[in-house]
Design a protein around this motif. Sequence first.
Motif, mmCIF file in Angstrom:
data_model
loop_
_atom_site.group_PDB
_atom_site.id
_atom_site.type_symbol
_atom_site.label_atom_id
_atom_site.label_comp_id
_atom_site.label_asym_id
_atom_site.label_seq_id
_atom_site.Cartn_x
_atom_site.Cartn_y
_atom_site.Cartn_z
ATOM 1 N N HIS A 139 11.438 -21.198 -34.907
ATOM 2 C CA HIS A 139 10.647 -20.020 -34.572
ATOM 3 C C HIS A 139 10.942 -19.645 -33.122
ATOM 4 N N ALA A 140 10.288 -18.589 -32.649
ATOM 5 C CA ALA A 140 10.693 -17.999 -31.371
ATOM 6 C C ALA A 140 9.651 -18.139 -30.272
ATOM 7 N N HIS A 141 8.830 -19.176 -30.309
ATOM 8 C CA HIS A 141 7.947 -19.450 -29.180
ATOM 9 C C HIS A 141 8.760 -19.923 -27.976
ATOM 10 N N PRO A 142 8.214 -19.797 -26.763
ATOM 11 C CA PRO A 142 9.005 -20.079 -25.561
ATOM 12 C C PRO A 142 9.626 -21.465 -25.505
ATOM 13 N N ASP A 143 8.908 -22.510 -25.929
ATOM 14 C CA ASP A 143 9.455 -23.865 -25.815
ATOM 15 C C ASP A 143 10.559 -24.130 -26.837
ATOM 16 N N HIS A 144 10.796 -23.194 -27.735
ATOM 17 C CA HIS A 144 11.857 -23.319 -28.730
ATOM 18 C C HIS A 144 13.015 -22.354 -28.492
ATOM 19 N N LEU A 145 12.756 -21.259 -27.777
ATOM 20 C CA LEU A 145 13.732 -20.173 -27.650
ATOM 21 C C LEU A 145 14.201 -19.897 -26.230
ATOM 22 N N TRP A 146 13.356 -20.123 -25.244
ATOM 23 C CA TRP A 146 13.663 -19.619 -23.906
ATOM 24 C C TRP A 146 14.810 -20.351 -23.220
ATOM 25 N N GLY A 147 15.302 -21.428 -23.793
ATOM 26 C CA GLY A 147 16.488 -22.088 -23.257
ATOM 27 C C GLY A 147 17.787 -21.480 -23.746
ATOM 28 N N LEU A 148 17.725 -20.290 -24.339
ATOM 29 C CA LEU A 148 18.891 -19.670 -24.954
ATOM 30 C C LEU A 148 19.906 -19.155 -23.940
ATOM 31 N N LEU A 149 19.425 -18.620 -22.807
ATOM 32 C CA LEU A 149 20.299 -17.895 -21.882
ATOM 33 C C LEU A 149 20.421 -18.623 -20.548
ATOM 34 N N ASP A 150 21.559 -18.406 -19.884
ATOM 35 C CA ASP A 150 21.747 -18.961 -18.548
ATOM 36 C C ASP A 150 21.212 -17.991 -17.495
ATOM 37 N N GLU A 151 21.456 -18.305 -16.216
ATOM 38 C CA GLU A 151 20.905 -17.482 -15.145
ATOM 39 C C GLU A 151 21.504 -16.074 -15.089
ATOM 40 N N PHE A 152 22.614 -15.863 -15.820
ATOM 41 C CA PHE A 152 23.231 -14.540 -15.888
ATOM 42 C C PHE A 152 22.884 -13.814 -17.190
ATOM 43 N N ASP A 153 21.943 -14.367 -17.941
ATOM 44 C CA ASP A 153 21.518 -13.825 -19.230
ATOM 45 C C ASP A 153 22.623 -13.853 -20.278
ATOM 46 N N ASP A 154 23.537 -14.799 -20.136
ATOM 47 C CA ASP A 154 24.551 -15.042 -21.163
ATOM 48 C C ASP A 154 24.125 -16.248 -21.997
ATOM 49 N N PRO A 155 24.461 -16.253 -23.294
ATOM 50 C CA PRO A 155 24.098 -17.392 -24.133
ATOM 51 C C PRO A 155 24.711 -18.694 -23.617
ATOM 52 N N ILE A 156 23.890 -19.727 -23.529
ATOM 53 C CA ILE A 156 24.361 -21.028 -23.045
ATOM 54 C C ILE A 156 25.320 -21.665 -24.038
ATOM 55 N N PHE A 157 25.181 -21.328 -25.317
ATOM 56 C CA PHE A 157 26.037 -21.896 -26.358
ATOM 57 C C PHE A 157 27.013 -20.810 -26.801
ATOM 58 N N PRO A 158 28.136 -20.661 -26.123
ATOM 59 C CA PRO A 158 28.980 -19.466 -26.270
ATOM 60 C C PRO A 158 29.687 -19.344 -27.603
ATOM 61 N N ASP A 159 29.927 -20.472 -28.265
ATOM 62 C CA ASP A 159 30.712 -20.431 -29.497
ATOM 63 C C ASP A 159 29.871 -20.649 -30.748
ATOM 64 N N ALA A 160 28.564 -20.660 -30.596
ATOM 65 C CA ALA A 160 27.687 -20.984 -31.724
ATOM 66 C C ALA A 160 27.382 -19.762 -32.578
ATOM 67 N N ALA A 161 27.172 -20.027 -33.865
ATOM 68 C CA ALA A 161 26.531 -19.059 -34.751
ATOM 69 C C ALA A 161 25.025 -19.257 -34.621
ATOM 70 N N TYR A 162 24.249 -18.167 -34.652
ATOM 71 C CA TYR A 162 22.801 -18.224 -34.474
ATOM 72 C C TYR A 162 22.116 -17.810 -35.772
ATOM 73 N N LEU A 163 21.093 -18.593 -36.165
ATOM 74 C CA LEU A 163 20.393 -18.315 -37.417
ATOM 75 C C LEU A 163 18.893 -18.427 -37.200
ATOM 76 N N ILE A 164 18.137 -17.504 -37.824
ATOM 77 C CA ILE A 164 16.681 -17.470 -37.689
ATOM 78 C C ILE A 164 16.107 -16.835 -38.949
#
Length: 302
Positions: A128-153
Amino acid sequence: MLTRRHILLGAAALTMPIAPRRLWAGTSLDMGGLRIDTLSDGNLVLPGNFAFGDMSPEEIAALVARHGLSADQLTPPCNLTLLRDGTHTVLFDVGAGPDFMPSAGKLADALDALGLSPDEITHVVFTHAHPDHLWGLLDEFDDPIFPDAAYLIGADELAYWTDPATVETIREDRKTFAVGAARRLEAIADRITTLADGDEVLPGLIARLTPGHTPGHMSFDISGPDGTVVVIGDAIGNHHIAFDQPDRPSGSDQDPELGAATRVALMDRLAERGDLIVGFHLPGGGLGRVERDGAAYRFVEV
């Protein structure tokens, strides 16, 4: 085979005895060619009334004594799950990142402890998309931290958090949840796949709709030759009230009545089948089983 690991992180801890040290607890499970690790993202710090709500002083005292809690403050762990099958490396949720609570957002250290880099993650699956589950998605430049991953929700989850009306209809103290989720999900809008109940993410990895905590909350069955592990996210949100009184509506759920109904049905199924579970906020790395305890249940670490 189940093994527990306590990993001392940081070279400074080895060379400077007076420096602060982190002792990272992790749990590993090998099951028929699958490896599951739980990764600590740290913990939350919550006032006691966040969980106890309208319980009477007598009820709170009994709960505190039974489970060794503090009546004033709770510090639930945040357990991420990592699945490796030899081809895919799947991360369930991405933790809190640096913007939610200083006690959380430690995923980078946990990955380092396993010798993994973010570009090795092939799939990121959100409960789910609560902060403790989702907010680690982006780095300090707002780019995805996991650059090669597929994302599913879950499809319902994505629709809810990306609906502009959500920020106006969500509880006042959670408006920042809505703003933060929308911004982060927008950053991966062209890379995200939605899931429905029963969808197969990968062979043996099945999505299960478990709504109530959030509108589209999902759990995931990981099945292998040696059995099934269920990643339950926050469908069961703690090891005390949720097990002692599973039908009691919880203020942490966005729809308390639906959350309670989901929790009761899930507990019943898990106790009946004896599946292992990983709970995001459960102790001991989150890995254990649900067992019946009279008219209630108990969480048994393994």
